[in-house]
Design a protein around this motif. Structure first.
Motif, PDB file in Angstrom:
ATOM      1  N   ARG A 151       0.874  -1.164   0.000  1.00 60.46           N
ATOM      2  CA  ARG A 151       0.000   0.000   0.000  1.00 60.46           C
ATOM      3  C   ARG A 151       0.913   1.217   0.000  1.00 60.46           C
ATOM      4  N   LYS A 155       1.313   6.655  -6.756  1.00 62.68           N
ATOM      5  CA  LYS A 155       0.832   5.709  -7.769  1.00 62.68           C
ATOM      6  C   LYS A 155       1.968   4.986  -8.460  1.00 62.68           C
ATOM      7  N   TYR A 224      -6.071  -3.147  -7.949  1.00 58.73           N
ATOM      8  CA  TYR A 224      -6.990  -2.006  -8.063  1.00 58.73           C
ATOM      9  C   TYR A 224      -7.508  -1.586  -6.694  1.00 58.73           C
ATOM     10  N   MET A 227      -4.959   0.179  -4.721  1.00 57.01           N
ATOM     11  CA  MET A 227      -4.649   1.498  -5.273  1.00 57.01           C
ATOM     12  C   MET A 227      -5.732   2.517  -4.942  1.00 57.01           C
ATOM     13  N   VAL A 228      -7.001   2.140  -5.098  1.00 52.47           N
ATOM     14  CA  VAL A 228      -8.052   3.119  -4.806  1.00 52.47           C
ATOM     15  C   VAL A 228      -8.363   3.156  -3.311  1.00 52.47           C
ATOM     16  N   GLY A 229      -7.887   2.176  -2.568  1.00 56.58           N
ATOM     17  CA  GLY A 229      -7.975   2.255  -1.114  1.00 56.58           C
ATOM     18  C   GLY A 229      -9.292   1.803  -0.515  1.00 56.58           C
TER      19      GLY A 229
ATOM     20  N   ASP B  89     -14.962   5.129  -7.002  1.00 55.68           N
ATOM     21  CA  ASP B  89     -13.662   5.256  -7.670  1.00 55.68           C
ATOM     22  C   ASP B  89     -13.648   6.434  -8.633  1.00 55.68           C
ATOM     23  N   ARG B  92     -12.749   9.379  -6.621  1.00 58.51           N
ATOM     24  CA  ARG B  92     -11.320   9.351  -6.316  1.00 58.51           C
ATOM     25  C   ARG B  92     -10.507   9.838  -7.519  1.00 58.51           C
ATOM     26  N   GLU B  96      -8.004  13.011  -7.815  1.00 57.16           N
ATOM     27  CA  GLU B  96      -6.632  12.910  -8.311  1.00 57.16           C
ATOM     28  C   GLU B  96      -6.357  13.995  -9.344  1.00 57.16           C
ATOM     29  N   THR B 118     -13.429   8.277  -0.191  1.00 56.70           N
ATOM     30  CA  THR B 118     -12.357   7.842  -1.094  1.00 56.70           C
ATOM     31  C   THR B 118     -11.540   9.038  -1.573  1.00 56.70           C
ATOM     32  N   ASP B 121      -8.528  10.103   0.781  1.00 61.35           N
ATOM     33  CA  ASP B 121      -7.301   9.343   0.617  1.00 61.35           C
ATOM     34  C   ASP B 121      -6.306  10.113  -0.269  1.00 61.35           C
TER      35      ASP B 121
END
Lengths: 321, 414, 291, 241
Positions: A151, A155, A224, A227-229, B89, B92, B96, B118, B121
């Motif tokens: 984690r 990216k 995935y 990455m997106v948590g 997502d 998110r 970003e 999300t 984060d």
């Protein structure tokens, strides 16, 4: 020759993060593109070689996300372990659904539909199964940089994991293509009865292809989620199934280079359109994407694979001359 | 083999590279303040997202036309809108982009609570302040440093719905005996319904049934049937938009007779979009809101008028939250410009400025239901308040708090 | 308690039969195209979704009531069928199944994205209208809109059955389902026959879209759900008869209603699609004939 | 020793009786011709032996082992290879790859499999086509490729379903010689279904006649051709079609 092109591809893959200026957002996008491309490449095994139009990618991808995420959230298990466990779980599900399907001779549209149904069934099962998933998003603990737990805030970490996964998937698939298994699978695609009469255990090889592919699709899902948590049953996404199959078909069924190249190009085009047009008319980029797909499928039913193969063959020759 | 070696080498090389290089950002000359807005502009919740976007464009235009941020030399606000596609997502990814490409100083969003989580984060590590227009309680209870939330949280909505219902029953000399809670199974639905449940329990009332349905429900008949089986005297419902329309229509077409139906959470039933989509079925539906479009202050009247002139509809939940959130941001920017002229837009300074606010007058106060904004350490407004609107004659009217109400609630439902 | 459950069960069964009645129409369109032209239309559900959106559009612009939208939807979708046939299906008729699936998956992608672009993926439902009311028989509630939808569906299927059994064209269609070559030897222009079949198939879809919208909302993912559902019905029915489709539809309508009503509305897909997969495994030929 | 024994095989398709109580024997090293009018059940019989169709009643024995109900690939593993009435080529594969599929049945090692495939291609005379794709070939060539890939499996029993249908007389003669070589040099037992009488009578040690799912005659080619019932069946079959 081959070594050089492999080296070139590897350098290109390694260089991408610098080309996008290490920008987290663009890295996120290219990682997604490689992630989805990985599924397309793995899909070749069951779809391109085995000739089964599988639409279960969303199920295996989702399973990877949920299982990996669940282990990370609930037991603090490293994502790396999670990837393996979820891959095994996906291969197990693939076996459970594939064994009876292939044994009972489910083919063509019926196989495609049953695999698509699997995506929706699993989504709802995990929606109801609140011990593992449920309707609420579950968040994976944040870590600035924890490679052991798999984690990271940046990216680039995920990018290189994905790039390595794509490269190894490509190698696995190309090796299988050249092996007895690959030859058997293609013979199944071309004519099942004839293949069987030559001693090919059709069910076994289909099942093998399905299980390897589902394992890899699950790994992409696990990456995935990390990455997106978070993870959630909506990650059982039928759209991934459809996208995977269409990109693979457009890339050329059973071609080695076509699908990944087409997949990377088209997904990049889609993201580019999304960034530039997405805010102007919402969804316009997807229509354009859809039109591109339909036009290619209508006018090049074999996909772009033959074209790319012949280009690939011509290119080194001209260099030599 | 070759590929693996190169890739591994690159991983090691780059992780070292990014670790060593300090990612220094020069202090920007403040000419504009970049404000990101993440909203569901497409997908299931698009109705809310688009209303929020309308409100943001309107208010930012107004702030800029009135000279921008005075303490920052009249710097203007610049809006960057991103679509969350109604998925977690998607939100998110939007965050970003705003953080890494558009380099926004503050983000407003993402309306849906789980989507907002999300986003955090992405924003927390980069110290980008999020002004949430999402209501779930624990957004502000998980130790995030750069989040504030002005509207009343979900449990307040739940409690408000109960208080209203209890009040209505009392006015008619009755007591609630058989309440039923119905909600969609997402985060916001759960938490708001928990708010209803908790307040009922505190009052010593047990709900006879709690019914969950999926967010993407397409046919409400089975839900209505279960409600009917429970034979309730009041139904507390937590819907989003599309499901609220289905719910209202199913109540009408299946002839469900309940004395009182109260929505909690401001995301359907009595807002203009729901009324338009449900038609006559919306009549007498009630819901709690984080904003009162009928607040009788000068500025609010003026703003509602401007909104209606431009977009042809009454602003409710989504627009209202953006109204006072943006005006609060403006006040904070003024403070930050004054107190931290060296770096007024850094996340830390902006947070300090926000925390120092105590607003009781001006546009932010005039659009806030309680007229008072002061943030608690966790980022929630200490003076949060929700109101309730009921559809009467095809239009929403304020029925709660009782002392400010425009009309008496229609009870029992005919 | 027992009596209550009895009422609830009866009510749920009634809902199920009504749902099945509406599903039958949507499934019939698919069975017709698949049976007569031997064409795998993977985008069938997307056409249903489009029909639902069009019913929404017509009901908010021209008619106030979705019940009247078939007036526009039927001819519109017949025309869309003709266009689709000439543009896409015609060259797929003789293609292998895999190519048919691939090409129609492309159509699916296009239609779904088109809906996304036009309606921004928002769920849409037509306004509440006069038909959206109900009456009760004892403790049982009968919703008028669903009853009407079911009635229209049954009448349409009855007429379709007459057409298939009594007219020359209909007989040719049924014969084509058994043996395409024989039909072309009989002097029937199969190209025209398939064109007409596609038209009728999508006209049925247009009508079913209107009927579904009397009680449902539509989203771009509705296509996928209805697509799978109609394929499941065809799998159960086989390609035999209108009657087979009707019975299979009612079975699925009941499964749907019982799952949502007695178990959990979130579990209906598990039941419906689980049933589908089981049918594929257990009854590869369908209940009422060949597949 | 018997290569193949059929005991009381019956198969119905709905109301249609495709095979009724068929008993038959093929000895190792024999070439047996199976003849009969269209619809006599010859291909059904082939499908039952190779496991594509399950018989309703009766047993199939291969080299003394009961193989009733086994799947085609298991039958193949027990030494049976087969060509199809309508060729089933692997269009997307080269001839070499096609034959290699067959060779892999008994050669696990790639090099050995390649050798085996090349031997089979040379024997059947398709070696010069090895890099061509099947979709580029004509029907006679495809039939030879099908024979080549069958031989590459190193069968003990080879079943040919109308292998010379549609071939020119010269090609039929060549095929006759080829099948004889296969039997003599490789010791393969051959069971063939054929309509071309010249081929059947030339090559078969024994001929079995099927009509309406029943064995109506059996014997050497000359015995059978003089058998009246056969002629009747043929005449009846011909006038009927």
């Amino acid at each position: 020759m081959k070594t050089y092109s492999a080296l070139g591809a590897a350098i290109a893959l390694a260089a991408v993060p610098f080309l996008v200026g290490l920008n987290e957002y663009y890295l996120f996008l290219v990682t997604l593109i490689l992630l989805y491309t990985t599924i397309v490449v793995a899909w070749q095994l069951i779809g391109g070689y085995g000739g089964q139009l599988d639409l279960g990618a969303g199920a295996y991808h989702g399973l990877g996300a949920v299982v990996t995420g669940f282990l990370m959230v609930n037991y603090g298990v490293s994502g790396w372990v999670g990837l393996l466990v979820s891959g095994a779980a996906a291969a197990g599900v693939a076996f459970l659904i594939g064994y009876p399907s292939f044994r009972l001779g489910l083919k063509e549209v019926w196989y495609a539909l049953s695999s698509l149904a699997l995506v929706l069934i699993l989504q709802k099962i995990f929606l109801l199964w609140t011990d593992v998933a449920g309707p609420l998003e579950r968040y994976i603990p944040y870590a600035e940089f924890d490679p052991v737990f798999m984690r990271a805030g940046t990216k680039i970490f995920y990018y290189y994991i994905t790039a390595a996964l794509l490269a190894s998937t490509f190698l696995i698939v190309s090796r299988i293509r050249r092996s007895k298994t690959g030859l058997y699978l293609i013979s199944i695609r071309e004519n099942e009865e004839a293949a069987e009469m030559l001693g090919v255990d059709v069910r076994r090889y289909k099942l093998q292809a399905l299980m390897i592919y589902s394992f890899i699709a699950a790994v992409t899902g696990g990456i995935y989620a990390s990455m997106v948590g978070f993870y959630h049953p909506t990650l059982f996404d039928s759209w991934i199934s459809i996208q995977t199959a269409t990109l693979a078909i457009v890339g050329g069924l059973g071609h080695l280079l076509g699908p990944p190249i087409v997949s990377i190009i088209l997904l990049t085009v889609q993201e580019y359109l999304r960034i530039t047009l997405g805010a102007v008319i919402i969804g316009l980029h997807q229509v354009i994407f859809g039109i591109i797909l339909v036009v290619i499928i209508m006018f090049k039913p074999d996909g772009l694979g033959p074209l790319i193969d012949s280009l690939a063959r011509r290119f080194p020759a001209s260099v030599r001359r | 083999m070759v590929v693996a070696v190169v890739v591994i080498a690159a991983v090691v090389g780059i992780s070292v590279f990014t670790r060593v290089l300090p990612l220094s950002q020069p202090t920007p000359q403040v000419s504009e303040i970049r404000v990101g807005l993440v909203e569901p502009l497409s997908g299931t919740y698009a109705v809310f997202g688009n209303e929020a976007r309308m409100a943001a464009e309107l208010v930012i235009e107004e702030i800029n036309s009135k000279g921008g941020i005075a303490s920052l030399g009249g710097a203007k606000l610049k809006l960057f809108v991103e679509d969350s596609k109604s998925t977690a997502d998607g939100a998110r990814l939007a965050a970003e982009k705003l953080v890494n490409v558009d380099k926004v100083h503050v983000i407003i969003g993402a309306f849906i609570s789980s989507h907002t989580l999300t986003m955090l984060d992405v924003t927390e590590p980069k110290k980008v302040v999020v002004m949430a227009d999402a209501l779930v309680d624990y957004l502000t209870a998980r130790g995030f440093k750069y989040i504030v939330r002005l509207p009343p949280k979900a449990s307040v909505h739940g409690a408000t719905a109960v208080d209203f219902a209890v009040g209505v029953f009392q006015q008619n000399g009755m007591k609630i005996q058989r309440p039923v809670i119905v909600h969609f199974d997402g985060l916001f639905g759960e938490v708001t319904a928990d708010g209803v449940y908790t307040r009922l329990r505190d009052l010593g009332i047990r709900p006879v049934d709690r019914i969950k349905y999926p967010t993407d429900i397409t046919d409400m008949a089975p839900i209505i049937e279960r409600i009917r089986q429970a034979n309730p005297d009041v139904v507390f419902v937590v819907p989003y938009y599309a499901d609220s329309v289905l719910f209202a229509k199913a109540v009408a077409s299946l002839g469900l007779k309940v004395p009182l139906i109260v929505g909690a959470g401001g995301t359907g039933l009595a807002d203009p979009d729901s009324i338009k989509a449900s038609g006559e079925a919306a009549e007498y539906m009630i819901n709690t809101y984080s904003y009162d479009p009928f607040l009788p202050t000068n500025y609010n009247k003026q703003l509602v008028q401007a909104f209606q002139n431009r977009y042809g509809k009454l602003p409710t939940e989504a627009a209202g939250i953006v109204f006072y959130t943006l005006w609060t941001l403006k006040e904070a920017l003024e403070v930050s410009g004054k107190n931290y002229p060296d770096d007024p837009l850094s996340g830390d300074n902006l947070m300090k400025a926000l925390m120092s606010l105590d607003i009781t007058s001006g546009p932010a106060a005039e659009t806030y239901p309680s007229g008072h904004i002061k943030l608690a350490p966790n980022g929630d407004n200490l003076y949060a308040q929700a109101v309730a609107l009921q559809v009467q004659g095809g239009k929403p009217v304020l029925v709660y708090p009782f002392d400010k109400a425009q009309a008496k609630p229609v009870f029992p439902r005919p | 308690m027992g009596a209550d459950f009895g009422v609830q069960l009866l009510q749920t069964i009634l809902f199920g039969v009504m749902l099945g009645g509406v599903y039958a129409l949507a499934a019939m369109g698919l069975a017709l195209l698949f049976g007569v032209a031997n064409l795998v239309n993977f985008a069938h559900g997307e056409y249903i979704m489009l029909a639902m959106y069009m019913a929404f559009v017509f009901s908010v612009t021209i008619f106030q009531d979705p019940v009247l939208t078939p007036l526009f939807n039927i001819p519109l979708f017949f025309a869309i069928g003709v266009i689709t046939y000439l543009g896409i299906f015609k060259r797929l008729i003789k293609a292998p199944p895999l190519s048919q699936i691939a090409a129609t998956v492309g159509v699916l992608v296009l239609l779904r994205n088109l809906a996304l672009a036009i309606w921004a993926a928002e769920p849409k439902a037509p306004p509440y209208t006069v038909f959206a009311t109900s009456f009760s028989i004892g403790p049982i509630i009968v919703p008028l809109d669903k009853l009407l939808a079911m009635a229209v569906s049954f009448v349409t299927l009855f007429l379709l059955n007459l057409f298939l059994e009594r007219t020359r064209l209909g007989v040719a269609m049924r014969a084509s389902a058994d043996d395409v070559e024989a039909v072309s030897l009989m002097g029937v222009d199969t190209n025209r026959l398939f064109l007409l079949t596609t038209g009728i198939s999508l006209a049925l879809v247009g009508l079913s879209g209107s009927l579904i919208m009397t009680y449902q909302a539509v989203t771009p993912t509705s296509g996928l759900l209805f697509g799978l559902l109609t394929w499941a019905i065809v799998a159960l029915a086989g390609l035999g008869t209108v009657k087979g489709i009707l019975i299979a539809s009612i079975i699925f309508g009941l499964a749907d209603s019982l799952a949502s009503g007695l178990w959990d509305p979130r579990g209906r897909e598990i039941v419906l699609y689980g049933l589908f997969i089981l049918i594929l495994w257990v009854r590869p030929k369908g209940l009422f004939g060949r597949r | 020793m018997d290569a193949l024994v059929l005991e009381g095989i019956s198969k119905n398709f709905g109301a249609l009786a495709a095979l009724t109580n068929v008993n038959m024997r093929v000895q190792v090293g024999e070439v047996v011709g199976l003849i009969g009018p269209n619809g006599a059940g010859k291909t059904t019989l082939f499908n039952i032996v190779t496991g594509f169709t399950k018989p309703d009643r009766g047993r199939v024995k291969l080299f003394g082992e009961d193989v009733t109900g086994l799947q085609p690939h298991q039958i193949a593993a027990r030494g049976v290879a087969r060509t199809f009435q309508i060729v089933k080529p692997f269009f997307g594969m080269t001839v070499y790859e096609t034959v290699l599929v067959g060779a892999y049945l008994r050669e696990k090692d790639e090099d050995n499999a390649r050798q085996r495939a090349e031997v089979a291609m040379k024997l059947t005379g398709v070696y010069h086509l090895r890099n061509r794709y099947a979709r580029e070939l004509n029907t006679p060539q495809l039939k030879l490729v099908e024979l080549a890939r069958s031989l590459a499996t190193q069968p003990k029993l080879l079943m040919l379903d109308e292998i010379v249908a549609g071939l020119t007389p010269a090609e039929v003669d060549a095929m006759t010689a080829l099948v004889k070589r296969i039997r003599d040099e490789m010791g393969v037992t051959v069971l063939l279904v054929e309509h071309v009488m010249r081929f059947v009578m030339n090559i078969s040690d024994r001929v079995v006649v099927l009509n309406y799912g029943e064995v109506i005659a059996e014997g050497s080619p000359s015995e059978v051709s003089s058998n009246l019932k056969v002629i009747e069946a043929y005449l009846g079959g011909k006038s009927g079609s």
